[in-house]
Design a protein around this motif. Sequence first.
Motif, mmCIF file in Angstrom:
data_model
loop_
_atom_site.group_PDB
_atom_site.id
_atom_site.type_symbol
_atom_site.label_atom_id
_atom_site.label_comp_id
_atom_site.label_asym_id
_atom_site.label_seq_id
_atom_site.Cartn_x
_atom_site.Cartn_y
_atom_site.Cartn_z
ATOM 1 N N ALA A 91 20.239 82.884 -40.539
ATOM 2 C CA ALA A 91 20.580 83.739 -39.391
ATOM 3 C C ALA A 91 22.015 83.451 -38.979
ATOM 4 C CB ALA A 91 19.627 83.490 -38.230
ATOM 5 N N TYR A 92 22.733 84.514 -38.651
ATOM 6 C CA TYR A 92 24.144 84.407 -38.264
ATOM 7 C C TYR A 92 24.371 85.194 -36.980
ATOM 8 C CZ TYR A 92 29.143 85.595 -38.277
ATOM 9 O OH TYR A 92 30.450 85.789 -37.927
ATOM 10 N N MET A 93 25.146 84.627 -36.082
ATOM 11 C CA MET A 93 25.619 85.350 -34.898
ATOM 12 C C MET A 93 27.137 85.320 -34.902
ATOM 13 S SD MET A 93 23.013 84.244 -31.797
ATOM 14 C CE MET A 93 23.994 85.082 -30.540
ATOM 15 N N SER A 94 27.743 86.460 -34.662
ATOM 16 C CA SER A 94 29.199 86.530 -34.652
ATOM 17 C C SER A 94 29.760 85.665 -33.520
ATOM 18 C CB SER A 94 29.648 87.980 -34.494
ATOM 19 O OG SER A 94 29.170 88.513 -33.262
ATOM 20 N N PRO A 95 31.018 85.244 -33.626
ATOM 21 C CA PRO A 95 31.605 84.375 -32.596
ATOM 22 C C PRO A 95 31.472 84.926 -31.181
ATOM 23 C CG PRO A 95 33.027 84.452 -34.509
ATOM 24 C CD PRO A 95 31.944 85.454 -34.753
ATOM 25 N N ILE A 125 29.339 90.051 -47.017
ATOM 26 C CA ILE A 125 28.729 91.018 -46.101
ATOM 27 C C ILE A 125 28.783 90.493 -44.682
ATOM 28 C CG2 ILE A 125 26.566 92.149 -45.456
ATOM 29 C CD1 ILE A 125 25.834 92.189 -48.440
ATOM 30 N N ILE A 126 28.425 89.248 -44.505
ATOM 31 C CA ILE A 126 28.466 88.643 -43.165
ATOM 32 C C ILE A 126 29.880 88.715 -42.592
ATOM 33 C CG2 ILE A 126 28.230 86.463 -41.901
ATOM 34 C CD1 ILE A 126 25.912 85.771 -43.813
ATOM 35 N N ASP A 127 30.877 88.424 -43.436
ATOM 36 C CA ASP A 127 32.271 88.426 -42.967
ATOM 37 C C ASP A 127 32.695 89.798 -42.438
ATOM 38 O OD1 ASP A 127 32.671 85.768 -43.498
ATOM 39 O OD2 ASP A 127 33.656 86.086 -45.443
ATOM 40 N N ARG A 128 32.092 90.868 -42.969
ATOM 41 C CA ARG A 128 32.456 92.210 -42.516
ATOM 42 C C ARG A 128 32.044 92.465 -41.067
ATOM 43 N NH1 ARG A 128 33.972 95.685 -46.779
ATOM 44 N NH2 ARG A 128 34.845 94.318 -48.382
ATOM 45 N N TYR A 129 31.172 91.611 -40.530
ATOM 46 C CA TYR A 129 30.659 91.836 -39.170
ATOM 47 C C TYR A 129 31.064 90.740 -38.180
ATOM 48 C CZ TYR A 129 27.895 95.371 -41.508
ATOM 49 O OH TYR A 129 27.512 96.467 -42.233
ATOM 50 N N LYS A 130 31.911 89.813 -38.613
ATOM 51 C CA LYS A 130 32.235 88.687 -37.739
ATOM 52 C C LYS A 130 33.127 89.082 -36.561
ATOM 53 C CE LYS A 130 36.142 87.096 -40.586
ATOM 54 N NZ LYS A 130 36.649 85.984 -41.431
ATOM 55 N N SER A 131 33.814 90.234 -36.669
ATOM 56 C CA SER A 131 34.711 90.640 -35.587
ATOM 57 C C SER A 131 34.035 91.558 -34.577
ATOM 58 C CB SER A 131 35.950 91.336 -36.177
ATOM 59 O OG SER A 131 35.569 92.507 -36.876
ATOM 60 N N GLU A 132 32.739 91.816 -34.735
ATOM 61 C CA GLU A 132 32.020 92.647 -33.768
ATOM 62 C C GLU A 132 30.786 91.915 -33.270
ATOM 63 O OE1 GLU A 132 29.739 95.972 -36.046
ATOM 64 O OE2 GLU A 132 31.521 95.541 -37.267
ATOM 65 N N ASP A 133 30.122 92.457 -32.274
ATOM 66 C CA ASP A 133 28.902 91.838 -31.745
ATOM 67 C C ASP A 133 27.782 92.063 -32.757
ATOM 68 O OD1 ASP A 133 30.228 91.119 -29.438
ATOM 69 O OD2 ASP A 133 29.661 92.940 -28.359
ATOM 70 N N ALA A 134 27.520 91.056 -33.583
ATOM 71 C CA ALA A 134 26.578 91.246 -34.684
ATOM 72 C C ALA A 134 25.643 90.059 -34.822
ATOM 73 C CB ALA A 134 27.327 91.478 -35.987
ATOM 74 N N LEU A 135 24.404 90.391 -35.137
ATOM 75 C CA LEU A 135 23.372 89.408 -35.465
ATOM 76 C C LEU A 135 22.893 89.757 -36.868
ATOM 77 C CD1 LEU A 135 21.334 87.151 -34.671
ATOM 78 C CD2 LEU A 135 19.924 88.945 -33.634
ATOM 79 N N VAL A 136 23.016 88.809 -37.809
ATOM 80 C CA VAL A 136 22.723 89.063 -39.207
ATOM 81 C C VAL A 136 21.633 88.113 -39.700
ATOM 82 C CG1 VAL A 136 23.659 89.255 -41.547
ATOM 83 C CG2 VAL A 136 25.124 89.761 -39.574
#
Length: 566
Positions: free
Chosen positions: A491-495, A445-456
Motif C-alpha cells: 500500500a502506498y500513500m502519496s506525500p 506506476i506508483i511514481d506517476r501518482y506521487k504528485s497528486e492525492d493518491a492511495l495505491v
Amino acid sequence: MTQLLLTLLWVYYNPYEDGTRVAIPEYLNIVRYLLFRFLAWGLFWCLLVALPSKRVLRYILAVVAVVLILMPFMYELFMLKMYHVLYNDSLADIMLSTNSREGVEFFKAIMGGTDFLWVLFITGGIVGVTILVGCLLRKYEAHWASYTRLAFIISLICVVYGVVALQLSAMEQYYGGVTISKVRSSSYERFFWETRKSLDNVRNIEQAIHNQAEAFNKLVIESQDSPFNRPVTIVLILGESTSSLFMHGYGYPLRTTPKLDSMEREGQIVRFRDVVSPASSTILSNTRSLTYYTMEDGGKPWYQFPTLLSVMKRAGYKTAWVTAQDAMGMHSMVHLFGSTADTLLGTPGTIPTDAAGYYDLDLPPRHDGQLLDILLHRDQMEGGAGFFEVVHQMGCHEYYGDRFPKEFEYFHPEDLPQRRGEKKDRYLLDYLNAVYYNDFVTVSIIDRYKSEDALVFYFSDHGEVVYNDPSSPDFRGRAFHRVGVSVPFYAYMSPSLRRDYPEVWERLIGAKDLPYETDLFTHTLTGLLGIRTKYTNPSYELFSNSYRKDRPRVVVGLEGSYMPLK
C-alpha cells in the motif's frame, strides 16, 4: 484402455481425506463397473471407422477417431500429472477465459517439461500397443473373419447399452446440479457436460451483469464517511502470477525487487507480510477479490454480489480499467469487470476492434511498461467524489520469457542460489527476470501518482510454483497450498496524503503483520473509504479495529472444492 487408465490414476492421486489410499478391492470394483462401459466407447469408434465401404473415407474417419480419442486423453493425463484433477466446470471456466495468445504461450511453456514428456511417453506406449494389436488382428484375420457379422451385432448392442448408460448417468448428475462423477464417466461425458455447465455459468453471468446494470440505482450506500475530506485518486495495481516467495522483500535471496525494497526502506510504502490469494487461477481468484463475495459465501455464485467497481461508481467515484491483458474470452477480466468501468483502455492488441486482427499471433511483444502511456488521472475525469482506477498487469504470466524486454534480463545462471540443470535454470531465470521487470513497472506506476492525492494498492491475483515446492521439487505451475497462493501486497500513500492524513497511514502500518487473504479486498477498501452497504462486515476489513485476524483462510482448487490453507 485410455479411459480406464485416467479413472484409476485419478483414484490413485486423490486419496481419502485422512490420506489413506484406496484399497485394491475398490480398484477392482471400479474396473468391474467401468470396463464394459468404456469398452463401449472403444467399440463405437471401431464401428464408425469400419462402416464406410470406401477406403478413403475409412482413412479419414480413422484419423478423426484417433484425434478424438487421444486429445482428451492427453489433456486429462497432463492435468492429472500436474494437478491431480480431471476435466471439470472450473477448468472449463479457465479455458473459456483464455485467449489464443495465452494458449500459445502456455503450450510453449510446457513443451519439453517432464510432465509433458511423461504424457507423450504414456501416449506413445498406448499407440504402440494399439498398432501391435491391429497387426495381430490382420495377421490372423482368417481365424475370426467368419464371425464378423456376429461381432458387429454384439458390438452394436454393447455400444448402445454402454454409451447410453454413461450418458444417462452424466445427464442425471448435470440436471441434479452436481459435478460429474469421475468414476462414472469418460472424458467425453466430462468434456460435454462440464463445458455445458460452464456455458450455463456464462449465461448466468451475462444475466447477472444485465441485472446488476438494472439494479445499479437500487444499490444503497447506507453511509459514506471517508477519512479524506477532499477527492482522492485510488489505484489498484492488479498483478498476475507473481509469487511473493520470489520477491527479495519477502525473503528471496536475489534482489528481484530493488525498487519496492527501496521504497519500503524509505518509509514510502507498506509491505503486508502474510498474504495469500483465494485461488491459484485468475478467474477463481479475482471473482472473489473484486466483489463482496468471500470464501464464507462458497455455496453461492460470485456474480450475485456487487462488484468493487459498481460500489465505487455508486459512491460517486469515476472509474477506469486499464489493462495489458487480452479482452477476448467469455470469462476475461475485461468482460466481467473492466467493461463496466466508465473508461476502458488497453495496451496495443488487447481490446481489438475486430476478431480477425486479434487472432494475428504476429502481434509485437506486449510488456507492462506499455501501461505507463495510457494511465489516467483524476484531473482527466469530469466531476465525481474521486477517481478509482484498476491497472491490470500481465505480470509474470507464462510464457515468462515474453514478459520482459531483453534489457531487463538481469539474472543469469551463475546468480542462482541452486542449479537444477540448463532447462530448469532457464525457466526459473525467466520468471525471476519477469519479477524484476514487474518491480520496475509497479514502482513506475506508483511514481506517476506521487504528485497528486493518491492511495495505491498492489497485489497479485495468485502466485506461481517454479521448482520451489519442497514436497515436489520438480514441479512448476499452480498449487493450492501456501507455496502456490503466496502473493505480494503493498500500500502506498502519496506525500500529500501522508502529510495531511497521518492517521490513515498509521492504520495501514498497523495492519502490515496481520494474516490476510485477498478475497477480502473489496470489504477492506470500501471499509477504509467509509463506504457502508448491507454487505459491510468490519471483521472482513483489514484496517478495522474489528478485523478478525484469526479468520481461517481457505483456498479453492481447480475442482471447485474448498480446502484449508496449508
